[in-house]
Design a protein around this motif. Sequence first.
Motif, PDB file in Angstrom:
ATOM      1  N   ALA A   1      35.554  22.157  10.067  1.00 35.31           N
ATOM      2  CA  ALA A   1      35.842  23.552   9.756  1.00 35.31           C
ATOM      3  C   ALA A   1      37.211  23.992  10.256  1.00 35.31           C
ATOM      4  CB  ALA A   1      34.767  24.457  10.372  1.00 35.31           C
ATOM      5  N   ILE A   2      37.959  23.106  10.908  1.00 33.41           N
ATOM      6  CA  ILE A   2      39.189  23.480  11.610  1.00 33.41           C
ATOM      7  C   ILE A   2      40.419  22.981  10.851  1.00 33.41           C
ATOM      8  CG2 ILE A   2      40.526  23.119  13.717  1.00 33.41           C
ATOM      9  CD1 ILE A   2      38.202  25.046  14.016  1.00 33.41           C
ATOM     10  N   GLN A   3      41.487  23.809  10.830  1.00 34.88           N
ATOM     11  CA  GLN A   3      42.804  23.421  10.354  1.00 34.88           C
ATOM     12  C   GLN A   3      43.776  23.535  11.523  1.00 34.88           C
ATOM     13  OE1 GLN A   3      44.024  22.239   7.139  1.00 34.88           O
ATOM     14  NE2 GLN A   3      45.458  21.687   8.716  1.00 34.88           N
ATOM     15  N   LEU A   4      44.558  22.472  11.788  1.00 41.37           N
ATOM     16  CA  LEU A   4      45.462  22.418  12.936  1.00 41.37           C
ATOM     17  C   LEU A   4      46.917  22.485  12.472  1.00 41.37           C
ATOM     18  CD1 LEU A   4      43.811  19.575  15.065  1.00 41.37           C
ATOM     19  CD2 LEU A   4      43.661  22.040  15.432  1.00 41.37           C
ATOM     20  N   TYR A   5      47.723  23.216  13.267  1.00 44.75           N
ATOM     21  CA  TYR A   5      49.170  23.263  13.103  1.00 44.75           C
ATOM     22  C   TYR A   5      49.785  22.915  14.451  1.00 44.75           C
ATOM     23  CZ  TYR A   5      48.135  25.748   8.772  1.00 44.75           C
ATOM     24  OH  TYR A   5      47.667  26.092   7.550  1.00 44.75           O
ATOM     25  N   VAL A   6      50.528  21.801  14.527  1.00 42.92           N
ATOM     26  CA  VAL A   6      51.087  21.308  15.786  1.00 42.92           C
ATOM     27  C   VAL A   6      52.600  21.349  15.688  1.00 42.92           C
ATOM     28  CG1 VAL A   6      51.210  19.392  17.394  1.00 42.92           C
ATOM     29  CG2 VAL A   6      49.080  19.856  16.182  1.00 42.92           C
ATOM     30  N   ASN A   7      53.218  22.081  16.609  1.00 45.63           N
ATOM     31  CA  ASN A   7      54.671  22.219  16.660  1.00 45.63           C
ATOM     32  C   ASN A   7      55.236  22.649  15.309  1.00 45.63           C
ATOM     33  OD1 ASN A   7      54.714  21.358  19.370  1.00 45.63           O
ATOM     34  ND2 ASN A   7      54.706  19.224  18.743  1.00 45.63           N
ATOM     35  N   GLY A   8      54.533  23.578  14.655  1.00 43.95           N
ATOM     36  CA  GLY A   8      54.982  24.117  13.386  1.00 43.95           C
ATOM     37  C   GLY A   8      54.664  23.268  12.175  1.00 43.95           C
ATOM     38  N   LYS A   9      53.930  22.166  12.361  1.00 44.53           N
ATOM     39  CA  LYS A   9      53.601  21.293  11.241  1.00 44.53           C
ATOM     40  C   LYS A   9      52.092  21.244  11.046  1.00 44.53           C
ATOM     41  CE  LYS A   9      57.622  18.340  12.146  1.00 44.53           C
ATOM     42  NZ  LYS A   9      58.074  16.963  12.455  1.00 44.53           N
ATOM     43  N   LYS A  10      51.647  21.258   9.768  1.00 44.69           N
ATOM     44  CA  LYS A  10      50.233  21.191   9.453  1.00 44.69           C
ATOM     45  C   LYS A  10      49.732  19.759   9.599  1.00 44.69           C
ATOM     46  CE  LYS A  10      46.928  22.265   5.757  1.00 44.69           C
ATOM     47  NZ  LYS A  10      46.773  22.777   4.364  1.00 44.69           N
ATOM     48  N   ILE A  11      48.630  19.597  10.297  1.00 45.83           N
ATOM     49  CA  ILE A  11      48.034  18.279  10.490  1.00 45.83           C
ATOM     50  C   ILE A  11      47.142  17.966   9.299  1.00 45.83           C
ATOM     51  CG2 ILE A  11      46.556  16.868  11.952  1.00 45.83           C
ATOM     52  CD1 ILE A  11      49.246  17.539  13.176  1.00 45.83           C
ATOM     53  N   GLU A  12      47.494  16.924   8.567  1.00 47.99           N
ATOM     54  CA  GLU A  12      46.697  16.506   7.410  1.00 47.99           C
ATOM     55  C   GLU A  12      45.712  15.436   7.876  1.00 47.99           C
ATOM     56  OE1 GLU A  12      46.767  17.995   4.698  1.00 47.99           O
ATOM     57  OE2 GLU A  12      48.647  19.109   4.786  1.00 47.99           O
ATOM     58  N   ASP A  13      44.473  15.823   8.100  1.00 53.23           N
ATOM     59  CA  ASP A  13      43.449  14.893   8.559  1.00 53.23           C
ATOM     60  C   ASP A  13      42.128  15.248   7.899  1.00 53.23           C
ATOM     61  OD1 ASP A  13      42.040  12.945   9.856  1.00 53.23           O
ATOM     62  OD2 ASP A  13      42.865  13.380  11.836  1.00 53.23           O
ATOM     63  N   THR A  14      41.350  14.228   7.592  1.00 51.41           N
ATOM     64  CA  THR A  14      40.054  14.449   6.929  1.00 51.41           C
ATOM     65  C   THR A  14      38.951  14.418   7.970  1.00 51.41           C
ATOM     66  OG1 THR A  14      39.936  12.057   6.493  1.00 51.41           O
ATOM     67  CG2 THR A  14      40.849  13.484   4.752  1.00 51.41           C
ATOM     68  N   PHE A  15      38.818  15.501   8.730  1.00 57.09           N
ATOM     69  CA  PHE A  15      37.744  15.604   9.703  1.00 57.09           C
ATOM     70  C   PHE A  15      36.424  15.833   8.972  1.00 57.09           C
ATOM     71  CE2 PHE A  15      41.252  17.358  12.532  1.00 57.09           C
ATOM     72  CZ  PHE A  15      41.447  16.132  13.161  1.00 57.09           C
ATOM     73  N   GLN A  16      35.379  15.151   9.420  1.00 55.86           N
ATOM     74  CA  GLN A  16      34.076  15.287   8.794  1.00 55.86           C
ATOM     75  C   GLN A  16      33.382  16.558   9.283  1.00 55.86           C
ATOM     76  OE1 GLN A  16      32.926  13.341   6.376  1.00 55.86           O
ATOM     77  NE2 GLN A  16      34.882  12.241   6.460  1.00 55.86           N
ATOM     78  N   PRO A  17      32.676  17.286   8.415  1.00 55.86           N
ATOM     79  CA  PRO A  17      31.927  18.474   8.847  1.00 55.86           C
ATOM     80  C   PRO A  17      30.900  18.103   9.911  1.00 55.86           C
ATOM     81  CG  PRO A  17      32.105  18.393   6.451  1.00 55.86           C
ATOM     82  CD  PRO A  17      32.615  17.084   6.950  1.00 55.86           C
ATOM     83  N   GLY A  18      30.872  18.884  10.982  1.00 52.77           N
ATOM     84  CA  GLY A  18      29.934  18.656  12.074  1.00 52.77           C
ATOM     85  C   GLY A  18      30.390  17.629  13.084  1.00 52.77           C
ATOM     86  N   ALA A  19      31.518  16.946  12.837  1.00 56.13           N
ATOM     87  CA  ALA A  19      31.981  15.906  13.754  1.00 56.13           C
ATOM     88  C   ALA A  19      32.653  16.532  14.968  1.00 56.13           C
ATOM     89  CB  ALA A  19      32.948  14.963  13.044  1.00 56.13           C
ATOM     90  N   VAL A  20      32.421  15.932  16.138  1.00 61.88           N
ATOM     91  CA  VAL A  20      33.075  16.360  17.382  1.00 61.88           C
ATOM     92  C   VAL A  20      34.331  15.514  17.557  1.00 61.88           C
ATOM     93  CG1 VAL A  20      32.852  16.567  19.877  1.00 61.88           C
ATOM     94  CG2 VAL A  20      30.883  17.028  18.408  1.00 61.88           C
ATOM     95  N   GLU A  21      35.494  16.170  17.693  1.00 64.81           N
ATOM     96  CA  GLU A  21      36.774  15.473  17.815  1.00 64.81           C
ATOM     97  C   GLU A  21      37.428  15.823  19.152  1.00 64.81           C
ATOM     98  OE1 GLU A  21      38.107  13.273  15.879  1.00 64.81           O
ATOM     99  OE2 GLU A  21      36.793  13.418  14.116  1.00 64.81           O
ATOM    100  N   ARG A  22      37.947  14.798  19.825  1.00 62.30           N
ATOM    101  CA  ARG A  22      38.745  14.976  21.044  1.00 62.30           C
ATOM    102  C   ARG A  22      40.180  14.568  20.723  1.00 62.30           C
ATOM    103  NH1 ARG A  22      33.677  13.779  22.699  1.00 62.30           N
ATOM    104  NH2 ARG A  22      32.890  14.857  24.550  1.00 62.30           N
ATOM    105  N   LEU A  23      41.116  15.516  20.851  1.00 58.02           N
ATOM    106  CA  LEU A  23      42.495  15.314  20.407  1.00 58.02           C
ATOM    107  C   LEU A  23      43.461  15.692  21.518  1.00 58.02           C
ATOM    108  CD1 LEU A  23      42.068  17.066  16.951  1.00 58.02           C
ATOM    109  CD2 LEU A  23      41.933  14.629  17.367  1.00 58.02           C
ATOM    110  N   THR A  24      44.641  15.031  21.526  1.00 54.27           N
ATOM    111  CA  THR A  24      45.711  15.341  22.471  1.00 54.27           C
ATOM    112  C   THR A  24      47.026  15.408  21.698  1.00 54.27           C
ATOM    113  OG1 THR A  24      44.588  14.228  24.306  1.00 54.27           O
ATOM    114  CG2 THR A  24      46.960  14.608  24.521  1.00 54.27           C
ATOM    115  N   TYR A  25      47.799  16.491  21.915  1.00 51.91           N
ATOM    116  CA  TYR A  25      49.082  16.664  21.249  1.00 51.91           C
ATOM    117  C   TYR A  25      50.167  16.906  22.281  1.00 51.91           C
ATOM    118  CZ  TYR A  25      46.447  17.065  16.910  1.00 51.91           C
ATOM    119  OH  TYR A  25      45.644  16.807  15.857  1.00 51.91           O
ATOM    120  N   THR A  26      51.380  16.352  22.023  1.00 47.39           N
ATOM    121  CA  THR A  26      52.507  16.476  22.932  1.00 47.39           C
ATOM    122  C   THR A  26      53.712  17.045  22.185  1.00 47.39           C
ATOM    123  OG1 THR A  26      53.138  14.187  22.452  1.00 47.39           O
ATOM    124  CG2 THR A  26      51.688  14.559  24.347  1.00 47.39           C
TER     125      THR A  26
END
Length: 280
Positions: free
Chosen positions: A248-273
């Motif tokens: 259900a989430i859309q991410l924007y990192v450092n002004g850029k849209k993250i294009e990723d196919t996250f599965q509905p209901g999936a728990v994701e652990r992410l780190t951005y620098t």
Amino acid sequence: MSIGNSPEDERPFEDAREEEARPSIGRALRQARIDAGLTVDDVSTATRVRIAIVRAIEADDFTPCGGDVYARGHIRTIAKAVHLDPVPLLERFDGAHGGRPAPTPAAPLFEAERIRPERRGPNWTAAMVAAIVAVVAFVGFTAFKGGDDGNDAVQVAEGATPSTSKPVSPTAKSGKPVVPKSEPSDSAIAAAPQDKVTVRVSAADGRSWISAKDHNGRMLFDGLLDKGQSKTFQDSSKINLILGDAGAIQLYVNGKKIEDTFQPGAVERLTYTKGDPAVG
């Protein structure tokens, strides 16, 4: 008249026997996994939940999950992976653990950090646009005046005797607007500062629980985002995220849209620098 227990008196014992006969959360998940022909490794690979946590949940031990919120996310993810309806399992979990956890509001210090860069960017951009407009207007005005005064200026320069006064030459007029050649840089226009990592989390397709920490492990946010809501997090070097429903989430990192196919209901652990978006 006979003396004894009425049928109504026997119902609590029947309910108790039915409760005991119903399998626990862990046993239900384990049986569903076996019926689906999956191993613990298969479930761990499909859900990105560690093998040790999957085994602990199947043994009704939710301590390794790290809290009720994480446990609910793992139960939902594993249940979907083994083709089991997660709603009854979550209701049983909430009933045994004091109900669904309430969202935690963001820390006031984080709100102060989030607001400052958003205000600074538009003001700087407006100033640069105003400067460019002023330069263009000055160049146009100089070109217009140059057509009328050009001949007089040349004549004065050729016929005048040397004096201490500074001559007004066309070179001075035409050269002045050429000096400022500044154009807005990417860092001036971009909303995300180049010396920090900025992550914007938007619940575009539904509500989701999220957790965000800075590089020191300090909690920036821990709670639910309803559909259409968003949060922005910023740190000097690193942002750690946990998404309860990554689909259900859309991410924007450092002004850029993250294009990723996250599965509905999936728990994701992410780190951005800082720099280009990189999933840790």
